[in-house]
Design an enzyme around this catalytic site. Sequence first.
Site, PDB file in Angstrom:
ATOM      1  CD  GLU A 130      31.328  36.120  42.469  1.00  0.00           C
ATOM      2  OE1 GLU A 130      30.837  36.946  41.759  1.00  0.00           O
ATOM      3  OE2 GLU A 130      32.540  35.350  42.301  1.00  0.00           O
ATOM      4  CG  ASP A 178      34.224  40.815  42.195  1.00  0.00           C
ATOM      5  OD1 ASP A 178      35.302  40.367  42.456  1.00  0.00           O
ATOM      6  OD2 ASP A 178      33.090  40.282  41.986  1.00  0.00           O
TER       7      ASP A 178
HETATM    8 ZN   LIG Z   1      35.305  35.710  39.242  1.00  0.00          ZN
END
Ligand SMILES: [Zn+2]
Length: 388
Positions: free
Chosen positions: A187, A234
Site C-alpha cells: 500500500e 486504516d
Molecule cells: Zn501509511
Amino acid sequence: MELFIMLLRLLCLLPLAMAYRTLSDATLKGLPTPGNDFDITTGALLAPVLRPRVSGTEGSRAVLQHFIDFFKMELPEWRLELHNSSSTTPTSNGKPVPFVNLIATRDPPNSGVGDVGRLALVAHYDSKLEPVGFIGAIDSAAPCAMLMHAARSVDKALTKKWAAMAADGTDDLEDKKGVQILLLDGEEAFKVWTATDSLYGSRALAEEWEATFHPAASTYKTPLDSIDLFVLLDLLGSKGPTVPSYFKTTHWAYKHMADVERRLRNLGLFKSSPNHALKVAKRKNKNKRAEPYFLTEANKGDSAYYGGYIEDDHVPFLARGVEVLHVIPSPFPHVWHDITDDGKHLDMDTVEDWARLVTAFTAEWMELEGFFDARTKQKVESAGKSEL
Ligand SMILES: [Zn+2]
Ligand SMILES: *[C@@H]1O[C@H](CO)[C@@H](O)[C@H](O)[C@H]1NC(C)=O
C-alpha cells in the site's frame, strides 16, 4: 408447484439482498474479547505484526507467514489464497519487487464460486520503507490484528448458522452470503505517493478480479462483483479517532456501524469510553461525560457529500464500481508516518474497542443473532479481569 417455488424464491431473495440484522444486547455483551492477544510484546495476534515489514523483505515474509499460520491453525474452514504480483519501484533499481496479498474467504457450504456475495474486510500489512525502523502500528498492524480477531469471533457462529439453515432447508432460499478478509501488500509508497508508487497490491488485485470470470449463469460475474461491501480499516489504534462518512452510497452501512457503536457504548462495553466502569472508578467526579464517538456522522445529510476521499487501497476497487466503507480517521492520528507510530503509542483500549465494533458489525451483517454460544461458555470480561 414449480412456479410457486420460483415465486417463493423471488419473495425471499428480494428483501434479503441487503439484509442486516442487529444483535441483541445479550449477544453484544457475550462477544469474545481479545484477552491478551493484542499485547504489544506477547500478544498472539498483534505482537508478530509489530516489526518492519516492507514489501519484498524478510519482515514481510514473516508477517505473511504469521497470518497463514493463524488461519491454518485457528480457522481451518477459511479458504486461503495468495495473490502475487510484482513491480519495479522508484527505489528498487530496476529490479521487480514481489507483492503478496492474502485472501481468506469463508463461504456457505456447497455454494458455487460465483453465487456468494461477500463482506470484504480489508487492511494493508506492509510497512513504509522510511523512516528506517518504521513499525506502522496504526498503519496498519493494529487493523490487521482487529480483522483476525473479528474473523475468529464469528467463525463458530457462521458454522452454526449454516448448519441450522441446511437442517431446516432454508439454505437454498436465501441469498448466499460470505465473508472475506483481505490483507493487502504494497500500500505504501517507496518514495513519494503517486499513482504508480503506491497501492501495488490492491491495484494488481482489483485488476485481476475484474477480469476473472465466474462460470456462466453465476449470480456474480467476477470476484470483484462478488464484493457486496468493501470495508477498509486504516490508521486505527490512536486515542480519540473521528471517522467521517465518506460515501453517500454506503452511508446506510456507516449508519449501521455507528448504531452498533452507540449500543456498545450504552452497554458499557467500550473500554475507551470515559463512562466505562473502570474509567469512572478511577475518578472523583462520577458524572456522566459526553461520549467521544468514533463514527461521528451518522446523521450526515445527502447534500453534505462533496466527493472528496482519501487515497487508499479502496481506490482501485472504487474505480471499478465496488461499494466502499472507508474506516479511517480524519484528521489522521498525529503519529501518522512518524517513527513514533509503534506499539507503545497505541491506545490499547481504543484498539480493543475497534476490534469489538468490527466484530459486532460483521456479526450483524452476517445475521448471526442466535448463533453465538451462551455467554457463560465464553471468555467474558468483567471489571477488568478476564475469566473463563
Ligand atoms: Zn501509511
Ligand atoms: C506466491 O508467492 C508466495 C510467497 O512468495 C509463494 O509461496 C507462492 O507459491 C506464490 N504463489 C503462486 C501461485 O505463484
